[in-house]
Design an enzyme around this catalytic site. Structure first.
Site, PDB file in Angstrom:
ATOM      1  N   THR A   1      15.126  18.352   8.648  1.00 49.82           N
ATOM      2  CA  THR A   1      16.071  18.883   7.659  1.00 49.82           C
ATOM      3  C   THR A   1      15.381  20.064   6.971  1.00 49.82           C
ATOM      4  OG1 THR A   1      15.362  17.133   6.120  1.00 49.82           O
ATOM      5  CG2 THR A   1      17.422  16.780   7.326  1.00 49.82           C
TER       6      THR A   1
ATOM      7  N   LYS B   1      10.119  12.948  10.650  1.00 49.82           N
ATOM      8  CA  LYS B   1      10.581  14.048   9.819  1.00 49.82           C
ATOM      9  C   LYS B   1      10.453  13.576   8.373  1.00 49.82           C
ATOM     10  CE  LYS B   1      14.007  14.577   7.874  1.00 49.82           C
ATOM     11  NZ  LYS B   1      14.392  14.383   6.422  1.00 49.82           N
TER      12      LYS B   1
ATOM     13  N   ASN C   1      15.705  22.360  -3.708  1.00 53.43           N
ATOM     14  CA  ASN C   1      16.518  21.226  -4.131  1.00 53.43           C
ATOM     15  C   ASN C   1      17.651  21.596  -5.083  1.00 53.43           C
ATOM     16  OD1 ASN C   1      15.418  18.537  -3.037  1.00 53.43           O
ATOM     17  ND2 ASN C   1      13.596  19.745  -3.499  1.00 53.43           N
TER      18      ASN C   1
ATOM     19  N   SER D   1      24.431  23.025  -0.500  1.00 55.27           N
ATOM     20  CA  SER D   1      25.218  24.203  -0.172  1.00 55.27           C
ATOM     21  C   SER D   1      24.812  24.805   1.164  1.00 55.27           C
ATOM     22  CB  SER D   1      25.094  25.237  -1.274  1.00 55.27           C
ATOM     23  OG  SER D   1      23.753  25.507  -1.565  1.00 55.27           O
TER      24      SER D   1
ATOM     25  N   GLU E   1       8.374  19.806   0.485  1.00 56.83           N
ATOM     26  CA  GLU E   1       9.244  20.952   0.238  1.00 56.83           C
ATOM     27  C   GLU E   1       8.565  21.976  -0.665  1.00 56.83           C
ATOM     28  OE1 GLU E   1      13.582  18.865   0.881  1.00 56.83           O
ATOM     29  OE2 GLU E   1      12.713  18.864  -1.122  1.00 56.83           O
TER      30      GLU E   1
ATOM     31  N   THR F   1      12.677  11.173   2.034  1.00 52.04           N
ATOM     32  CA  THR F   1      13.557  10.856   3.145  1.00 52.04           C
ATOM     33  C   THR F   1      12.687  11.051   4.353  1.00 52.04           C
ATOM     34  OG1 THR F   1      15.366  11.557   1.888  1.00 52.04           O
ATOM     35  CG2 THR F   1      15.658  11.696   4.253  1.00 52.04           C
TER      36      THR F   1
END
Length: 408
Positions: free
Chosen positions: A154, A180, A403, A408, A277, A191
Site C-alpha cells: 500500500t 507488507k 496519513n 483520497s 511511512e 497494518t
C-alpha cells in the site's frame, strides 16, 4: 547452518504465486496476489489483537484453528474489508468459492487477506476477475514471487521478501516469505500482512507453536506509529514437499526450524519498521543487562514508540533524555542511576550516559552516528543477563502528509 538464498514465497518446493492489476483502488499497478501450493499444507497463523477485526482475519482464524489445512491464499491491496459486517464475511466466502471453481481446493482451505482503507466494501466483480486472471498465471518462478510481494504493497516504498535454506534430518529445507507494512504498525500484531511458505514436513500443532512463539520476538517488537491495525495477519504454510523426516516432536530439527523461521520473520519485521511511512531511518533499541526478558521487552518497546525520541532520531539529535524518559514511564522497574546508554551505527559507537549521567561526548560525532539509515540505541540497566530488541523508525513530516490524505 542457515543459508540465505534468492527468492521469496516461491522459493520452497511446490509453491506458486501470481499477481494482477484488478483496479480495486489503485490504477496502473498490480493490486492482487495469489499463493498456491501443489499439495495441501499444514497452516499456522497469528492475528491482530485489536478488538475490531477485519472479515479476512475472522475467516482465516477459522481455517487456522478448525480446518488446520490450507492450499491457497488470495490477497488484495487498497481496501481492507474491515468494518464491513456480514457482507464482508460473505465476500470472503465468495473469494474462496471462486478459487474452488478454478482449482481443486476446498473452500475451507482458501485463506484471504486484505489491506487498505477501512469501511469500504470490496468490488467483488473485480476480485473475481482478478482470481480468473491469476490462476492460469501461477508460477513457481522467483519473478512471480517478487511480483506478488510488490502487488500487496500500500504505502510501502519497496517490496519485502526473503528466503533461507536449512538442513533438517539431512535434507535441505526452504523457508521463504514476503510481507507488507508501512503504517498502522504497532506491537501486538501490527497494518501488516506476512506470508511465509516452507516445504518442511512438520506437524500442524508444532508449526502453530513455533510461529506463535516467534511472533513475540519479531513482529510484536516493531512499531511505526502506535496504531494496532484491524487486519494484521501472519500466515505460515508448510507443504512437506522437502520430504524431510516429519517433525512431530521438539527435537534438534524443530530447534533448527525455529531458528530459520526466526531469521525470516526478524528480517521481514525489520524491513517493515525501516520502511515506516515517511521514515528515513530504522531505529533499533536494544536493552541489555535486564533481570527478565519481559522487562527488557517492555523498556525497549517503550523507547521505540516514543514520538519525542522518534523525532529526535529524525533530527539526528542525541537527545538521550527522551530515551531515559521513555524507559522510565514504561512500567518496568529499574534504577535510572545505573543506566549506561550507547548510540551505534555504521559510522561508529559512542557512550552517551554512564550511571544515568551524561558524559562529555562530542555532539558532532553523535550527529554523525545518528545520520546513518540504521541507528541503534543500547541501554544497559545492569540488573541481570537478559536482553531484548525492538525496532521502529524516525518520525518525519512526510508521515503526517501521507496519513492526512490516505483515503483520497
Amino acid at each position: 547452518m542457515i543459508k540465505m538464498i534468492k527468492g521469496g514465497v516461491t522459493a520452497a518446493k511446490g509453491f506458486c504465486a501470481a499477481s494482477t492489476a484488478a483496479g480495486i483502488k489503485y490504477q496502473n499497478r498490480q493490486d492482487m496476489a495469489m499463493l498456491y501450493s501443489e499439495v495441501p499444507c499444514a497452516v499456522a497463523g497469528t492475528f491482530t489483537t485489536n478488538l475490531v477485526k477485519a472479515a479476512p482475519v475472522k475467516w482465516d482464524q477459522k481455517i487456522v484453528y478448525e480446518s488446520k489445512k490450507a492450499q491457497a491464499v488470495v490477497i488484495n491491496a487498497g481496501i481492507a474489508n474491515a468494518c464491513t459486517g456480514e457482507e464482508g464475511m460473505r465476500y470472503c466466502r465468495q473469494t474462496a468459492e471462486k478459487v474452488g471453481e478454478l482449482l481443486p481446493v476446498p473452500e475451507d482451505q482458501v485463506l484471504v487477506a486484505s489491506t487498505g482503507v477501512i469501511g469500504m466494501q470490496l468490488p467483488m466483480e473485480r476480485i473475481c476477475a482478478g482470481i480468473e486472471a491469476m490462476v492460469p498465471a501461477l508460477s513457481g518462478e522467483t519473478e512471480s514471487g517478487h511480483a506478488a510481494a510488490q502487488a500487496i504493497m500500500t504505502t510501502d516504498t519497496h517490496e519485502k521478501e526473503i528466503a533461507v535454506e536449512v538442513m533438517l534430518g539431512g535434507v535441505p529445507v526452504t523457508i521463504g516469505g514476503m510481507c507488507k507494512g508501512s503504517g498502522m504498525i504497532h506491537p501486538n500484531m501490527c497494518t501488516m500482512l506476512s506470508f511465509v511458505t516452507t516445504d518442511a514436513a512438520i506437524a500442524q500443532p508444532l508449526l502453530l507453536e513455533a510461529l506463535q512463539a516467534d511472533v513475540c520476538d519479531t513482529y510484536n517488537m516493531i512499531s511505526v506509529d502506535g496504531d494496532t491495525s484491524t487486519n494484521d495477519t501472519c500466515l505460515l504454510l508448510a507443504n512437506g514437499m522437502a520430504e524431510n523426516p516429519v517433525i512431530s516432536e521438539k527435537n534438534e530439527d524443530y530447534d533448527r526450524f525455529c531458528e530459520a523461521l526466526r531469521t525470516v520473520n526478524e528480517y521481514l519485521a525489520k524491513q517493515m519498521a525501516g520502511d515506516g511511512e515517511g521514515a528515513t531511518a530504522l531505529f533499533e533499541v536494544k536493552v541489555i543487562g535486564a533481570e527478565t526478558k519481559e522487562q527488557a521487552k517492555i523498556i525497549s518497546k517503550s523507547v521505540i514508540t516514543s514520538n519525542l525520541t522518534k523525532a529526535a532520531i529524525y533530527g539526528h539529535d542525541a537527545n538521550w533524555g527522551r530515551i531515559l524518559c521513555a524507559m522510565g514511564y514504561s512500567g518496568a522497574q529499574f534504577d535510572p542511576e545505573k543506566v549506561d546508554l550507547f548510540f551505534e551505527s555504521a559510522a561508529g559507537k559512542m557512550q552517551i550516559i554512564k550511571d544515568g549521567v551524561a558524559l562529555d561526548y562530542s555532539e558532532e560525532e553523535a550527529t554523525k552516528i545518528l545520520s546513518e539509515p540504521e541507528v541503534t540505541a543500547i541501554a544497559d540497566i545492569k540488573m541481570g543477563t537478559e536482553e531484548a530488541t525492538a525496532w521502529g523508525c524516525d518520525l518525519t513530516y512526510d508521515y503526517v502528509k501521507i496519513n492526512a490524505d490516505y483515503r483520497s
